[in-house]
Scaffold this motif. Sequence first.
Motif, mmCIF file in Angstrom:
data_model
loop_
_atom_site.group_PDB
_atom_site.id
_atom_site.type_symbol
_atom_site.label_atom_id
_atom_site.label_comp_id
_atom_site.label_asym_id
_atom_site.label_seq_id
_atom_site.Cartn_x
_atom_site.Cartn_y
_atom_site.Cartn_z
ATOM 1 N N VAL A 1 -44.291 -67.225 67.710
ATOM 2 C CA VAL A 1 -45.448 -67.200 68.604
ATOM 3 C C VAL A 1 -45.513 -65.811 69.228
ATOM 4 O O VAL A 1 -44.579 -65.367 69.876
ATOM 5 C CB VAL A 1 -45.344 -68.273 69.706
ATOM 6 C CG1 VAL A 1 -46.530 -68.168 70.660
ATOM 7 C CG2 VAL A 1 -45.283 -69.673 69.093
ATOM 8 N N LYS A 2 -46.627 -65.120 69.011
ATOM 9 C CA LYS A 2 -46.807 -63.773 69.565
ATOM 10 C C LYS A 2 -48.037 -63.782 70.474
ATOM 11 O O LYS A 2 -49.160 -64.021 70.017
ATOM 12 C CB LYS A 2 -46.981 -62.753 68.428
ATOM 13 C CG LYS A 2 -47.425 -61.369 68.874
ATOM 14 C CD LYS A 2 -46.356 -60.649 69.652
ATOM 15 C CE LYS A 2 -46.741 -59.267 70.116
ATOM 16 N NZ LYS A 2 -48.044 -58.734 69.876
ATOM 17 N N THR B 1 -40.648 -59.267 68.678
ATOM 18 C CA THR B 1 -42.001 -59.178 69.220
ATOM 19 C C THR B 1 -42.220 -57.964 70.114
ATOM 20 O O THR B 1 -43.351 -57.682 70.503
ATOM 21 C CB THR B 1 -42.351 -60.460 69.993
ATOM 22 O OG1 THR B 1 -41.330 -60.709 70.965
ATOM 23 C CG2 THR B 1 -42.437 -61.658 69.044
ATOM 24 N N THR B 2 -41.136 -57.242 70.428
ATOM 25 C CA THR B 2 -41.244 -56.015 71.222
ATOM 26 C C THR B 2 -40.279 -54.983 70.663
ATOM 27 O O THR B 2 -39.155 -55.329 70.285
ATOM 28 C CB THR B 2 -40.913 -56.261 72.710
ATOM 29 O OG1 THR B 2 -41.827 -57.222 73.254
ATOM 30 C CG2 THR B 2 -40.998 -54.977 73.523
ATOM 31 N N VAL B 3 -40.714 -53.717 70.626
ATOM 32 C CA VAL B 3 -39.814 -52.640 70.205
ATOM 33 C C VAL B 3 -39.872 -51.510 71.217
ATOM 34 O O VAL B 3 -40.895 -51.274 71.867
ATOM 35 C CB VAL B 3 -40.156 -52.097 68.795
ATOM 36 C CG1 VAL B 3 -40.049 -53.188 67.748
ATOM 37 C CG2 VAL B 3 -41.539 -51.455 68.769
ATOM 38 N N HIS C 1 -43.468 -56.448 59.788
ATOM 39 C CA HIS C 1 -42.145 -56.944 59.395
ATOM 40 C C HIS C 1 -41.283 -57.260 60.614
ATOM 41 O O HIS C 1 -40.421 -58.141 60.549
ATOM 42 C CB HIS C 1 -41.436 -55.911 58.504
ATOM 43 C CG HIS C 1 -42.079 -55.742 57.160
ATOM 44 N ND1 HIS C 1 -42.942 -54.713 56.879
ATOM 45 C CD2 HIS C 1 -41.984 -56.472 56.021
ATOM 46 C CE1 HIS C 1 -43.353 -54.808 55.623
ATOM 47 N NE2 HIS C 1 -42.791 -55.870 55.079
ATOM 48 N N PHE C 2 -41.510 -56.525 61.701
ATOM 49 C CA PHE C 2 -40.762 -56.824 62.924
ATOM 50 C C PHE C 2 -41.098 -58.233 63.413
ATOM 51 O O PHE C 2 -40.210 -59.037 63.692
ATOM 52 C CB PHE C 2 -41.082 -55.796 64.009
ATOM 53 C CG PHE C 2 -40.379 -54.474 63.843
ATOM 54 C CD1 PHE C 2 -39.090 -54.292 64.319
ATOM 55 C CD2 PHE C 2 -41.011 -53.409 63.217
ATOM 56 C CE1 PHE C 2 -38.433 -53.075 64.176
ATOM 57 C CE2 PHE C 2 -40.373 -52.183 63.068
ATOM 58 C CZ PHE C 2 -39.077 -52.017 63.538
ATOM 59 N N PRO D 1 -45.577 -55.836 66.848
ATOM 60 C CA PRO D 1 -44.818 -55.901 68.105
ATOM 61 C C PRO D 1 -45.443 -55.085 69.225
ATOM 62 O O PRO D 1 -46.189 -54.132 68.986
ATOM 63 C CB PRO D 1 -43.451 -55.332 67.714
ATOM 64 C CG PRO D 1 -43.724 -54.449 66.551
ATOM 65 C CD PRO D 1 -44.867 -55.077 65.819
ATOM 66 N N ARG D 2 -45.140 -55.481 70.456
ATOM 67 C CA ARG D 2 -45.470 -54.628 71.600
ATOM 68 C C ARG D 2 -44.625 -53.369 71.485
ATOM 69 O O ARG D 2 -43.483 -53.435 71.043
ATOM 70 C CB ARG D 2 -45.132 -55.326 72.909
ATOM 71 C CG ARG D 2 -45.721 -56.690 73.025
ATOM 72 C CD ARG D 2 -45.299 -57.432 74.286
ATOM 73 N NE ARG D 2 -45.624 -58.833 74.084
ATOM 74 C CZ ARG D 2 -46.867 -59.305 74.059
ATOM 75 N NH1 ARG D 2 -47.875 -58.472 74.253
ATOM 76 N NH2 ARG D 2 -47.110 -60.578 73.838
ATOM 77 N N VAL D 3 -45.165 -52.257 71.910
ATOM 78 C CA VAL D 3 -44.459 -50.984 71.750
ATOM 79 C C VAL D 3 -44.243 -50.336 73.114
ATOM 80 O O VAL D 3 -45.197 -49.978 73.806
ATOM 81 C CB VAL D 3 -45.229 -50.018 70.828
ATOM 82 C CG1 VAL D 3 -44.408 -48.759 70.587
ATOM 83 C CG2 VAL D 3 -45.577 -50.690 69.503
#
Length: 444
Positions: free
Chosen positions: A406-407, A80-82, A73-74, A105-107
Amino acid sequence: MEKLFIKNGTIIDVENGISFVGAIEIEGNKIKRIINQDEVLPEGPDAIDANGKYIIPGLIDMHCHINEGFAPHFVASGVTTVRNTAGNVLLLNNLIQKPDHSPIPRVYVSDRMIDGTPGQWGPTSYGNFVTDDPEEARKEVRRQVEVGAKFIKLYGWIKRDVMEASADEAKKFGLEVSIDLINSKELTALDAAKAGVTWFEHASGFAQEIYKGWNPLVEQAEWSHINWEEPDQEKVKELCDKLLEYDVKICPTMVLFDQAMSYPNIWSPNNKVIESIENRKHPVEYWKSHEEHEEAIKRSTAVVNNLTKAIAKTYYDMGGTVVAGTDTPALLYTYPGMALHRELEIFVEIGFTEIEALQAATVNAAKSINLDDIGTIQEGKMADLVILNKNPLENIKHTQEIDFVVKGGKAYNQEEILSNIPSEEDVNSLLQAFIEEWEAVHVN
């Protein structure tokens, strides 16, 4: 190596606050080339035509608590990053190790929070570490470094000497320390800054410093003289000035308090992402469980709503670092991914310009945690992009008008991203298996 070409879009340079029509050539997970409209486009490659659309960097939620069940959902929301502020690194490894192009997302992750007795979230577990012993805290910091924590998270019942020891130990490894002092009964933001804490989540601890003796757990009637609706700007500025000397960073998570204070008239736009979230048991059942405590939440925790907004704007105007985060899925209807768009709206409502709000969730957010490969649209940077149907520099609400994302160099529409959501049964099974494995090793 996979290639992607996006042409005719209006590229928003968030670092310099300008925009121009051009094309973006992507190779693998990186932006290979940015081509101005005046340059000759290369022949041949299949291209996504972004004519009439606007391209921003992937957004960054600087305070959340991610879960595999709502991770997609992010990205469907353009996030794309959290920055995951407390949890367990090992539990999140499945997300952390996904390929760059995955629709999650990137974490940027911390490990379990370090709190004081008896522990606001209960005794020591896989998600929190409770101690009043400075040496035990130092040992825990070292353990977190070993498992890959990017920063250390402290919680509001921590004792002063434990806080100081944790910050000192973290400094040895070059890690910043974050703290949540919302429910602190003894410590204030200034106390934490003096101890070496860098990050102040929710702008917490400010109220305790301005109104000595107040905290959300005392009898609120005794503090009825405080005008929470119209914060004392002189006191806010005086405290911000002191904290600026320590170069602290603030993630105000204004949406957290705003949703609670607005309930039942919450912000809840009609879109695909929120519809998908509302069809999940978690976190919807969690939010519903808080509805019955609405008045208590408003009276204590969320009463700082306007003060938090005043702090965010004042500290930023004075040259301090203020970034955008949500605390998803805390309290009431902080929708994964989408809540960040409401946070950006609030930034603008309190006086930030559209570009300043965007910067708080892109370039300034990335710089604040030294992530050099995200946050801007530049050659050599990670190809995390959001293509919008409307111009967010005209109205910040247009960040919600997502055409595709775009991820890591791969383009997705929202439906494709949302189709990757795992079943709740699978998520719960993985969590239960992790907890059982953790307790077998760590619980005597």
